[in-house]
Design an enzyme around this catalytic site. Structure first.
Site, PDB file in Angstrom:
ATOM      1  N   GLY A  13       0.766  -1.457  -0.261  1.00 36.32           N
ATOM      2  CA  GLY A  13       0.322   0.124   0.375  1.00 36.32           C
ATOM      3  C   GLY A  13       1.314   1.277  -0.314  1.00 36.32           C
ATOM      4  O   GLY A  13       2.524   1.081  -0.289  1.00 36.32           O
ATOM      5  N   GLU A 114     -13.963  16.650   5.564  1.00 38.09           N
ATOM      6  CA  GLU A 114     -14.589  15.504   6.109  1.00 38.09           C
ATOM      7  C   GLU A 114     -15.062  15.939   7.873  1.00 38.09           C
ATOM      8  O   GLU A 114     -14.511  17.331   7.971  1.00 38.09           O
ATOM      9  CB  GLU A 114     -13.810  14.522   6.530  1.00 38.09           C
ATOM     10  CG  GLU A 114     -13.821  14.403   4.705  1.00 38.09           C
ATOM     11  CD  GLU A 114     -12.688  12.364   4.249  1.00 38.09           C
ATOM     12  OE1 GLU A 114     -12.318  11.873   5.375  1.00 38.09           O
ATOM     13  OE2 GLU A 114     -12.551  12.801   3.180  1.00 38.09           O
ATOM     14  N   HIS A 243     -16.374   3.598  10.846  1.00 35.34           N
ATOM     15  CA  HIS A 243     -16.955   4.716   9.548  1.00 35.34           C
ATOM     16  C   HIS A 243     -18.776   4.698   9.180  1.00 35.34           C
ATOM     17  O   HIS A 243     -19.275   2.892   9.369  1.00 35.34           O
ATOM     18  CB  HIS A 243     -16.673   4.308   8.394  1.00 35.34           C
ATOM     19  CG  HIS A 243     -16.777   5.374   7.537  1.00 35.34           C
ATOM     20  ND1 HIS A 243     -17.993   5.948   6.534  1.00 35.34           N
ATOM     21  CD2 HIS A 243     -15.315   5.913   6.741  1.00 35.34           C
ATOM     22  CE1 HIS A 243     -17.213   6.847   6.259  1.00 35.34           C
ATOM     23  NE2 HIS A 243     -15.886   7.300   5.925  1.00 35.34           N
ATOM     24  N   ARG A 289     -16.250  10.794  14.000  1.00 38.08           N
ATOM     25  CA  ARG A 289     -16.400   9.700  13.340  1.00 38.08           C
ATOM     26  C   ARG A 289     -16.877   9.001  14.565  1.00 38.08           C
ATOM     27  O   ARG A 289     -18.322   8.453  14.187  1.00 38.08           O
ATOM     28  CB  ARG A 289     -15.122   8.952  12.604  1.00 38.08           C
ATOM     29  CG  ARG A 289     -15.580   8.223  11.492  1.00 38.08           C
ATOM     30  CD  ARG A 289     -14.746   8.310  10.870  1.00 38.08           C
ATOM     31  NE  ARG A 289     -14.435   8.696   9.370  1.00 38.08           N
ATOM     32  CZ  ARG A 289     -13.739   8.642   8.705  1.00 38.08           C
ATOM     33  NH1 ARG A 289     -12.925   7.503   8.558  1.00 38.08           N
ATOM     34  NH2 ARG A 289     -13.042   9.280   7.771  1.00 38.08           N
ATOM     35  N   HIS A 350     -13.850  -0.134  10.382  1.00 33.61           N
ATOM     36  CA  HIS A 350     -12.762   0.416   8.902  1.00 33.61           C
ATOM     37  C   HIS A 350     -11.653   1.273   9.538  1.00 33.61           C
ATOM     38  O   HIS A 350     -10.946   0.880   8.487  1.00 33.61           O
ATOM     39  CB  HIS A 350     -13.691   2.149   8.730  1.00 33.61           C
ATOM     40  CG  HIS A 350     -12.668   2.969   8.003  1.00 33.61           C
ATOM     41  ND1 HIS A 350     -12.866   2.684   6.350  1.00 33.61           N
ATOM     42  CD2 HIS A 350     -12.427   3.971   7.758  1.00 33.61           C
ATOM     43  CE1 HIS A 350     -12.373   3.789   5.829  1.00 33.61           C
ATOM     44  NE2 HIS A 350     -12.360   4.260   6.660  1.00 33.61           N
ATOM     45  N   GLU A 374      -1.488   1.731   8.557  1.00 37.72           N
ATOM     46  CA  GLU A 374      -3.026   1.818   9.314  1.00 37.72           C
ATOM     47  C   GLU A 374      -1.524   0.771  10.953  1.00 37.72           C
ATOM     48  O   GLU A 374      -2.498   0.524  11.765  1.00 37.72           O
ATOM     49  CB  GLU A 374      -3.554   0.985   8.246  1.00 37.72           C
ATOM     50  CG  GLU A 374      -4.874   0.110  10.167  1.00 37.72           C
ATOM     51  CD  GLU A 374      -5.248   0.678   8.432  1.00 37.72           C
ATOM     52  OE1 GLU A 374      -6.235   0.772   7.828  1.00 37.72           O
ATOM     53  OE2 GLU A 374      -7.091   0.124   9.360  1.00 37.72           O
ATOM     54  N   ARG A 385      -9.321   8.182  15.126  1.00 39.83           N
ATOM     55  CA  ARG A 385      -8.589   9.206  13.854  1.00 39.83           C
ATOM     56  C   ARG A 385      -9.175  10.103  13.321  1.00 39.83           C
ATOM     57  O   ARG A 385     -10.951   9.944  12.906  1.00 39.83           O
ATOM     58  CB  ARG A 385      -8.129   8.258  13.138  1.00 39.83           C
ATOM     59  CG  ARG A 385      -7.345   8.838  11.599  1.00 39.83           C
ATOM     60  CD  ARG A 385      -7.002   7.589  10.581  1.00 39.83           C
ATOM     61  NE  ARG A 385      -8.637   7.026  10.331  1.00 39.83           N
ATOM     62  CZ  ARG A 385      -9.036   6.869   9.153  1.00 39.83           C
ATOM     63  NH1 ARG A 385      -8.117   7.979   8.239  1.00 39.83           N
ATOM     64  NH2 ARG A 385     -10.330   6.724   8.893  1.00 39.83           N
TER      65      ARG A 385
HETATM   66  C1  SIN Z   1     -13.638   8.695   3.456  1.00 36.86           C
HETATM   67  O1  SIN Z   1     -13.976   8.811   2.449  1.00 36.86           O
HETATM   68  O2  SIN Z   1     -14.851   9.003   4.468  1.00 36.86           O
HETATM   69  C2  SIN Z   1     -12.610   7.681   4.310  1.00 36.86           C
HETATM   70  C3  SIN Z   1     -12.123   8.564   4.732  1.00 36.86           C
HETATM   71  C4  SIN Z   1     -11.071   8.039   5.267  1.00 36.86           C
HETATM   72  O3  SIN Z   1     -11.259   7.213   6.251  1.00 36.86           O
HETATM   73  O4  SIN Z   1      -9.743   8.999   6.346  1.00 36.86           O
END
Ligand code: SIN
Length: 554
Positions: A13, A114, A243, A289, A350, A374, A385
């Site tokens: 990754g 976000e 998530h 989140r 997630h 990760e 996070r």
């Molecule tokens: C998302 O696109 O919602 C995930 C982004 C993330 O987990 O950092």
């Protein structure tokens, strides 16, 4: 067969590839990856990379948002390091050819928003950022003569040598040094010994420990299990990020509806069309989140509904299809037109915020063993996070580790160490039978269901204790029967999965408070200053848990 390299990188990754490209300037690199080289968590990352590049943004604001999200457990020096190194790492990606979306009228990047971010700061390539990054990095790695990529190679265990020196009864030093790894060539059915000056674990997440996850099948926490078995310290495994919005559909597996959709104005509603996030946090749908995932969990439990909905239908259809082409196409293929229909969503596992404990260069507690991405716990994420901070962290730590390793490589090459035994072998049919494969399938399913039901978004002391009992039973069963089952990647992954599940449960039991992603109804409040520390676990050192699990019934 013995393979000898300067650097052995486990995982392909963003962390593994970024490190490999930099390390290849000082030495030879082997990248081993257990499936196809593109099959990584990075490849599925939709949202993007958080970085301070906007005119209205500042390092201080990004640091503040990260610390707030981390709920008291971030390491401020690490947050500072990552945030400040961001712009340079982004420049490198752009130079390699990653095409982030631009905003012509602002003469700069099109920055998304976000949850928990006080500014728009997410660089993205439509809604397929990870794929764009992965493609460019793989191409660069394949073009580098110092890098060899081994696909379908699964690391079984690390080669760790223990050295100690005593004068009389006094221990002068004790040191564990990582010298390589034993690797299963899945297609060739052979075990190979890889010897290296430095080993880097970049194995990604562990979402597959849970029944519902946004992660691809490869995310089985291998690096965590390997490092733990080798004796490395792991930390904060109770902080599993769920998530809030995975697609809820009987035939869609692991499909994420990016938080960027809420960043563009989507609202969470129940099946009667009522928005509910204002009940839970002033930031509503763009709260941190952990808060949004718990809110959805509460709504679903109170209503008995199977899912909630994400509604972005008020935005222009042309904008949505351009900004979210992947999400649009995938939903449409399942009969959901996101320009007209609210999207059914549920939370799913997630991101693992804990991991292999490292310093600011990615160095673990075992000499010559590094962990990045990760699978590492660097101190950046704390108890929760901040969205899109992870690809940034992977790039920053890959760079720091490559610099640190290059400085020491010459001395590593020149040191005198005992040889590594060549344990290469053919995996023979007579090494085990295939007749008990049902044990593997059953236990995979059992562990994932157990973790989802008992160690999920909302926890209780009793459920955690029951989960620990079950997992210990499964591990005993595996230990007893494993020698009689044919060696396969499924078996190796299951063994790792069971160990990672146990460690998550043990960490969760030991934290008798609620903080960030760890919410326990029996300890619903945040604890005092004594809880502002990492939960550290290490093999054969149960006393290092903050408190030992005591099972109480009734
Ligand atoms: C998302 O696109 O919602 C995930 C982004 C993330 O987990 O950092």
């Amino acid at each position: 067969m013995k393979n000898q390299f300067d650097y052995l990188v486990v995982g392909s990754g963003i962390a593994g590839l970024t490190f490999a490209l930099k390390a290849a300037k000082s030495g030879t690199v082997a990248i081993v990856t257990k499936k196809d080289k593109l099959e990584t968590n990075t490849n599925y990352a939709q949202g993007g990379i958080a970085c301070v590049v906007g005119r209205d943004d500042s390092f201080d604001l990004h640091v503040k948002d990260t610390l707030e999200s981390g709920d008291g457990l971030c390491h401020p020096d690490i947050v500072d390091q990552v945030v400040k190194a961001g712009p340079q790492r982004i420049r490198e990606l752009v130079e390699l050819g990653v095409g982030f979306n631009l905003l012509a009228e602002q003469n700069g990047f099109d920055l998304g928003r976000e949850g928990g971010h006080s500014r728009n700061r997410i660089l993205h390539a439509q809604d397929m950022t990870g794929k764009a990054v992965e493609k460019v990095l793989i191409a660069a790695a394949e073009a580098d003569p110092n890098i060899a990529i081994f696909e379908n190679h699964l690391v079984l265990d690390l080669v760790v040598q223990h050295q100690s020196m005593k004068v009389g009864s006094v221990d002068l030093f004790q040191q564990d040094t990582c010298r390589g790894a034993y690797v299963l060539d899945i297609a060739g059915e052979e075990i190979h010994t890889f010897v290296a000056n430095v080993v880097l674990l970049c194995t990604g997440g562990a979402g597959k420990v849970y029944l519902y996850t946004s992660n691809p099948d490869v995310a089985t926490g291998d690096g965590l299990a390997i490092a733990y078995r080798a004796g490395a310290q792991l930390a904060n495994l109770e902080f599993v990020q769920f998530h809030p919005t995975c697609l809820y559909h009987p035939t869609a597996k692991n499909f994420l509806i990016s938080e960027a959709v809420r960043g563009e104005g989507a609202r969470l509603i129940d099946k009667r069309g009522r928005a509910f996030m204002e009940k839970y946090h002033p930031l509503k749908d763009l709260a941190f989140r952990d808060i949004v995932a718990r809110a959805i969990d509460t709504e679903m439990k109170n209503s008995g509904d199977d899912c909630v909905f994400l509604d972005i239908t008020h935005r222009d259809a042309a904008f949505l299809t351009k900004r979210f082409p992947n999400i649009y196409r995938r939903c449409l293929s399942l009969g959901i037109d996101i320009t007209k229909d609210p999207i059914p969503v549920v939370p799913a596992a997630h991101y693992m915020c804990g991991g292999i404990l490292t310093d600011s260069s990615g160095r673990t507690s075992i000499d010559n063993l590094y962990a990045i991405g990760e699978c590492a716990c660097t101190g950046l994420h704390g108890a929760n996070r901040l969205a899109s901070n992870s690809l940034l962290e992977a790039m920053v730590f890959s760079d720091a580790a490559a610099v640190a390793c290059a400085e020491r490589l010459e001395s590593w090459r020149n040191r005198e160490l005992p040889g590594v035994p060549d344990c290469s072998a053919k995996v023979c049919a007579e090494n085990g039978s295939n007749s008990e494969m049902v044990m593997i399938a059953h236990n995979w399913d059992f562990i994932r269901r157990l973790m989802w039901n008992y160690v999920g978004i909302v926890r209780t002391d009793k459920r955690l204790a029951l989960a620990l009992n079950h997992i210990v039973q499964i591990k005993m069963e595996l230990k007893e029967h494993m020698p009689n089952i044919a060696l396969s990647s499924d078996l190796v992954e299951l063994q790792g999965l069971a160990l990672v599940a146990e460690l998550i449960i043990r960490c969760a039991i030991s934290r008798k408070e609620s903080r960030g992603l760890h919410f326990n109804v029996d300890h619903p409040e945040k604890g005092g200053p004594c809880w502002l520390k990492d939960t550290i676990v290490k093999k054969n050192a149960a006393e290092e848990f903050l408190s030992l699990p005591t099972v109480q019934w009734g």
